[in-house]
Design an enzyme around this catalytic site. Structure first.
Site, short mmCIF file in Angstrom:
data_model
loop_
_atom_site.label_atom_id
_atom_site.label_comp_id
_atom_site.label_asym_id
_atom_site.label_seq_id
_atom_site.Cartn_x
_atom_site.Cartn_y
_atom_site.Cartn_z
N LYS A 69 -10.57 2.09 -2.07
CA LYS A 69 -9.74 1.40 -1.06
C LYS A 69 -10.61 0.39 -0.33
CE LYS A 69 -5.48 1.84 0.59
NZ LYS A 69 -4.33 2.45 -0.10
N1 GLU Z 1 -1.81 0.43 -1.78
C1 GLU Z 1 -1.02 1.21 -2.65
C2 GLU Z 1 -1.28 2.69 -2.45
O1 GLU Z 1 -1.75 3.10 -1.41
C3 GLU Z 1 -1.14 0.78 -4.10
C4 GLU Z 1 -2.49 0.90 -4.70
C5 GLU Z 1 -2.60 0.29 -6.10
O2 GLU Z 1 -1.61 -0.12 -6.66
O3 GLU Z 1 -3.73 0.26 -6.59
O4 GLU Z 1 -0.98 3.51 -3.27
#
Ligand code: GLU
Length: 425
Positions: free
Chosen positions: A115
């Site tokens: 993240k």
């Molecule tokens: N931000 C989204 C989540 O928390 C998508 C993450 C992604 O598609 O890599 O799942």
């Protein structure tokens, strides 16, 4: 298993990393996880902090602090969004990266967890400032991201345009166009059909499963949604189209209520015109946060962390809580919901539709062959429904709550991958 270390009660309510770790420890104990693997999985593998200089429109230089945390790459490249917000912290990004590892493992897609986040006020920045900040952040991360290393995606306050800038910056440095470095891109740049709606669609699919499981009737199932961003608005629209009554919408600047159901398509059009839901004529207004404890069958928090806490959990009336956001329930509130018998569809299952279609996007980019929307949606349905059955089946078999079951299932899969790979000397 290392000795239990009780987290301070305050941190269990406010710090997502502490919430994540408390649930991890609890699940590890239930799983009887090997002590060495416990240590490997408890902390992220890599944490990068960046100080990003950006020339602002008025000529001033501003320096923004940003992070990219890679929790695990045991099952595949790191995967997870990037958020832009004033209250981003390293602990928050750590928790979100770790949740991505568990989320990808719950739906059994070949990614680890990562993240990113930048501390900034995106609403006060121009497009040019956002672009320069995004490009510099990407350039600083060049060695650490990539289609086989770590694949970012949108999250809070980032969108297709931000993903296009990341793809372009990375490609310029790589001296070739590499669309698979990032997902959630515009359709014309290697994006996938159905990606934008995917998280909301996944929420709708698991709500349907839960409604069936509890023997509820669709027509009399009232839904309250918190947050009307990408997740909340699509979840509300798809549930509305499926025949559910969305009686309440809670936003940061106030809530809307209509006992016989809000007109969601009209609300989406209203918000597009006015940039807010406030003033929508066919609804009663409510103070922000109040609707979380109003009467309904499904509560769908799709905003941000720490919304269901020890302060309001006991008053929640919903039979089902479907966590569209990451970490909307604090670890301290888990027990209250458990004791009340609320059927929680935990975030690492409920909102996994987004990363699942990100996986489809990555596959399509690497194949250079793009699927029809119906194909994306069918495959998503299959994965969400079977993952729901896996988690609920696990919970029943091992006599644990749904969240603990999802953690145990995911941790077992990741631990198995580490065992197979072995620890490199
Ligand atoms: N931000 C989204 C989540 O928390 C998508 C993450 C992604 O598609 O890599 O799942």
């Amino acid at each position: 298993m290392p000795a239990e270390t009780a987290a301070p009660a305050e941190a269990l309510e406010s710090n997502p990393w502490v919430s994540q770790a408390a649930r991890f420890d609890y699940a590890a104990r239930k799983l009887n996880l090997d002590e060495g693997l416990w240590k490997v999985l408890r902390y992220p593998t890599r944490e990068i902090t960046l100080h990003i200089p950006v020339q602002m429109d008025d000529g001033r230089i501003e320096v923004f602090t940003g992070y990219r945390v890679q929790h695990s790459v045991a099952r595949g490249p790191g995967k997870g969004g990037i958020r832009y917000a004033p209250d981003v912290t390293l602990d928050e990004v750590r928790a979100l990266a770790t949740w991505m590892t568990w989320k990808c493992a719950v739906v059994n897609i070949p990614f680890g967890g990562a993240k990113g986040g930048i501390i900034c006020q995106p609403r006060l920045m121009s497009q040019g400032e956002l672009e320069r900040m995004t490009r510099r952040y990407t350039a600083e991360l060049f060695e650490f991201i990539g289609p086989e290393r770590d694949v970012p995606a949108p999250d809070v306050n980032t969108n297709e345009q931000v993903m296009a800038w990341i793809m372009d910056t990375y490609s310029m440095h790589a001296r070739q166009t590499m669309t698979a470095v990032v997902t959630g891109k515009p359709l014309d740049l290697g994006g996938s059909r159905g990606r934008k709606e995917a998280t909301g669609r996944g929420c709708m699919l698991v709500c349907e499963q839960a409604v069936q499981k509890l023997g509820l009737n669709r027509d009399t199932t009232r839904v309250i949604v918190q947050g009307f961003g990408n997740v909340g608005s699509h979840a509300a629209l798809l549930l509305h189209q499926a025949g559910y009554k969305i009686v309440g919408l809670d936003e940061y600047d106030g809530g809307l209520y209509h006992a016989s159901g809000l007109d969601i398509p009209a609300l989406i059009a209203y918000r597009a015109r006015n940039q807010t839901l406030q003033g929508f004529p066919e609804a009663e207004t409510r103070p922000a946060g109040e609707l979380l404890t109003a009467a309904c069958e499904i509560l769908l928090p799709a905003a941000t962390e720490n919304q269901i806490t020890t302060h309001n959990a006991a008053r929640i009336q919903a039979r089902i809580v479907c966590e569209g956001a990451n970490g909307p329930t604090t670890a301290a509130a888990d027990e209250i919901l458990r004791d009340k018998g609320v059927f929680v569809i935990p975030d690492i299952l409920a909102n996994a539709g987004g990363v699942t279609v990100s996986y489809f996007e990555w596959v399509q980019d690497r194949q250079g062959y793009f699927w029809k929307e119906s194909e994306v949606n069918d495959q998503l349905r299959h994965i969400m429904e079977s993952s729901f059955q896996d988690v609920i089946g696990y919970a029943e078999k091992h006599q644990v709550d749904n969240r603990t079951a999802a953690y145990m299932l995911a941790m077992d899969r990741v631990a198995f991958a580490i065992k197979l790979r072995g620890i490199y000397a």
